[in-house]
Design an enzyme around this catalytic site. Structure first.
Site, PDB file in Angstrom:
ATOM      1  N   ASP A  26      21.997  20.673 -44.561  1.00 16.95           N
ATOM      2  CA  ASP A  26      22.930  21.788 -44.439  1.00 16.95           C
ATOM      3  C   ASP A  26      23.935  21.434 -43.351  1.00 16.95           C
ATOM      4  OD1 ASP A  26      24.096  24.481 -44.468  1.00 16.95           O
ATOM      5  OD2 ASP A  26      22.219  25.086 -45.403  1.00 16.95           O
ATOM      6  N   HIS A  73      24.934  30.670 -57.242  1.00 14.76           N
ATOM      7  CA  HIS A  73      25.562  31.968 -57.522  1.00 14.76           C
ATOM      8  C   HIS A  73      26.671  32.306 -56.527  1.00 14.76           C
ATOM      9  CE1 HIS A  73      22.773  34.826 -54.983  1.00 14.76           C
ATOM     10  NE2 HIS A  73      23.232  33.840 -54.271  1.00 14.76           N
TER      11      HIS A  73
END
Length: 166
Positions: A26, A73
């Site tokens: 990340d 999403h």
């Protein structure tokens, strides 16, 4: 395996299956949180972090599996394709991509949670971000090279999609 965020899902899998190793990928500030969680979970011998961007990488290339949990999403189809292509390039032949998302039915119906979450994503994320149907996920995965796609409907807010790199 490679995953992101604070590493919650991967760390829980690592605690249950002591033979697995993991890399939490990340942005640097998130890796710092993941490092603390890894240490608190007693997994420093098997889990590490790698600072990288979903869109520009570099993705770790030493993993047999990549987990995307509630990631796709957030993004429109073009950005999803970029992420999926990066995953495809990082995985070895027969490597697995595990996607945890709420999968809508092909007519865009689904659980109350899934339909409401789709509306939420349309409001808070970039244009085109949304929960997707099984057909849409299959299409995105095929377009980016993945094969042997399996959608597992879970009795939970999210479902599991497994795809393989040929």
């Amino acid at each position: 395996g490679v995953a992101g965020g604070s590493g919650g899902l991967s760390i829980q899998v690592g605690l249950k299956y002591p033979h697995l190793r993991g890399i939490i990928m990340d942005l640097p500030p998130v890796c710092k949180v993941a490092e603390e969680y890894i240490q608190a979970s007693g997994l420093t011998a098997r889990f590490t972090t790698a600072a990288a961007d979903l869109f520009t990488g570099p993705y770790p290339s030493s993993a047999d599996a990549i987990i995307l949990s509630v990631i796709l999403h957030d993004w429109n189809d073009d950005n999803c394709r970029k992420i999926l292509r990066n995953c495809f390039e990082a995985l070895p032949s027969q490597g697995a991509l595990l996607i945890s998302e709420c999968v809508l039915n092909d007519d865009y119906s689904g659980s109350r949670f899934g339909v409401l979450m789709s509306l939420h994503m349309l409001v808070v994320c970039e244009p085109g971000a949304r929960e997707r149907s099984e057909r849409e996920y299959r299409s995105l995965l095929a377009e980016t090279g993945f094969r042997d796609v399996e959608v597992i409907r879970l009795a939970a807010p999210r479902d599991l999609i497994i795809a393989r790199k040929p």
